[in-house]
Write an enzyme that holds these catalytic residues in place. Structure first.
Site, PDB file in Angstrom:
ATOM      1  N   ASP A  11      52.959  61.807  29.783  1.00 47.12           N
ATOM      2  CA  ASP A  11      51.996  60.796  29.318  1.00 47.12           C
ATOM      3  C   ASP A  11      51.319  60.138  30.504  1.00 47.12           C
ATOM      4  O   ASP A  11      50.097  59.932  30.530  1.00 47.12           O
ATOM      5  CB  ASP A  11      52.672  59.767  28.391  1.00 47.12           C
ATOM      6  N   ASP A  18      49.401  73.716  28.629  1.00 48.72           N
ATOM      7  CA  ASP A  18      48.262  74.090  27.791  1.00 48.72           C
ATOM      8  C   ASP A  18      47.285  72.906  27.716  1.00 48.72           C
ATOM      9  O   ASP A  18      46.070  73.042  27.915  1.00 48.72           O
ATOM     10  CB  ASP A  18      48.801  74.427  26.390  1.00 48.72           C
TER      11      ASP A  18
END
Ligand code: NAD
Length: 354
Positions: free
Chosen positions: A221, A245
């Site tokens: 995050d 990804d």
């Protein structure tokens, strides 16, 4: 050097032609011999053989030292059943070649700073971040299921990694960091995920063998925020499949142009599959409009990572920079006042500068 070349579909053929010119020029400049064989994949393979990944393609790629791929896919093949679609060929060739690490550099040439969504002061004269993403493990390949429960349904996906899988890509990432600026950041979620804790443990142990490389740890995050706040703090980012990804797409947007970006899929030895990040761009195919730079940078990566030719990588990158500095642009990166050129001319300009 034995190279398998897969032009593929759409703009694939046009951009691969430019990459071949650069490879030939490099072979003269750095005095190496190479031979290549062109093979079919994707829609072109479906048309010629009925399947998107013919056995011959796998055979030729396996016998080569490296593979260079253009792009596959297009509306013509969109209605085929999924195992016959061009994308099945792409996943199939990666699997057949056992490439477990995806290298996605986010390179922003100083001349294209205005194409980025970030302010020039945050970009400080350009960007060059390398994301090393684990490609064949984690949530996309783990145990998954869906069941009916009282009043609804339940579904789950499992993130599972063995220490062996983490070990092999970590070593690759450290080697890559050594070829760059000796700085590696492991991105994980070790505050909540058990698999991430294992990543930290394995990476921490291997780090002791690479004391010349600075290692940092960051939660995903925070990393997604830091990529926008201060991207220049990163050099090599190592991460698991799903985080990679997402972060690699985020990082590529920092550069503002899809047509510029290369990628490599590699494994434990020097073999690699090199391809631009973009697709087959059917909307501009056959019109001499495609930007060949992502594919030409893929050739540069091939020379660096499969054939250990660091200088060739630097020189190709500089040749591209020079062309951009002189104001030449394909349509996708053109600004007001740019000298607009087509795919072929862009290829020739880069070759001349090399
Ligand atoms: P795309 O990357 O092909 O195109 C997106 C947009 O970017 C288009 O407007 C296109 O014109 C432009 N663009 C892409 N590459 C460019 C370049 N080199 N120069 C100039 N402009 C460029 O993505 P899409 O339109 O979503 O997909 C088209 C086809 O490509 C689909 O069949 C898709 O499945 C396939 N695809 C293949 C790969 C691959 O081969 N690795 C990757 C992504 C998509």
């Amino acid at each position: 050097m034995k190279i398998a070349i897969i032009p593929g579909d759409g703009i694939g053929k046009e951009i691969i032609e430019q990459a071949k010119k650069v490879l030939k020029a490099a072979s003269v400049k750095y005095k190496f011999d190479f031979e290549y064989e062109e093979v079919l994949l994707g829609g072109a393979a479906v048309d010629a053989t009925g399947v998107p990944l013919p056995d011959k393609t796998v055979e030729v790629c396996k016998k080569s030292d490296a593979v260079l791929l253009g792009a596959v896919g297009g509306p013509k093949w969109d209605s085929l059943p999924s195992k016959l679609r061009p994308e099945a060929g792409l996943l199939g060739i990666r699997k057949a070649l056992g490439v477990f690490a995806n290298l996605r550099p986010a390179i922003l040439f100083p001349e294209l700073i205005s194409a980025s969504n970030l302010k020039p002061e945050v970009l400080g004269g350009g960007l060059d971040i390398m994301i090393v993403r684990e490609l064949i493990g984690g949530a996309y390949f783990g145990e998954k299921n869906r069941i009916d429960i009282e009043g609804g349904k339940k579904a789950w996906d499992t993130i599972s990694y063995t220490s062996f899988e983490i070990d092999r890509i970590t070593r690759k990432a450290f080697e890559i960091a050594r070829k760059r600026n000796n700085k590696l950041t492991l991105v994980d979620k070790a505050n909540v995920l058990e698999s991430s804790k294992l990543w930290r443990e394995v990476v921490g142990n291997i780090a002791k063998e690479y004391e010349d490389v600075e290692i940092n740890y960051m939660y995903v995050d925070n990393a997604s925020m830091q990529l926008i706040r201060d991207p220049k703090q990163f050099d090599v980012i190592l991460t698991e499949n799903m985080f990679g990804d997402i972060l690699s797409d985020e990082a590529s947007m920092l550069t503002g142009s899809l047509g510029m970006l290369p990628s490599a899929s590699v494994r434990g030895d020097s073999f690699g599959l090199y391809e631009p990040v973009h697709g087959s761009a059917p909307d501009i195919a056959g019109q001499n409009k495609a930007n060949p730079i992502g594919t030409i940078m893929s050739v540069a990566m091939m020379l660096k990572y499969s054939f250990n030719m660091e200088q060739a990588y630097v020189d190709i990158k500089n040749a591209i920079s020079k062309v951009l500095e002189e104001g030449y642009r394909t349509g996708d990166i053109a600004l007001e006042g740019s000298k607009l050129v087509g795919t072929e001319e862009m290829g020739d300009l880069i070759v001349n500068n090399l």
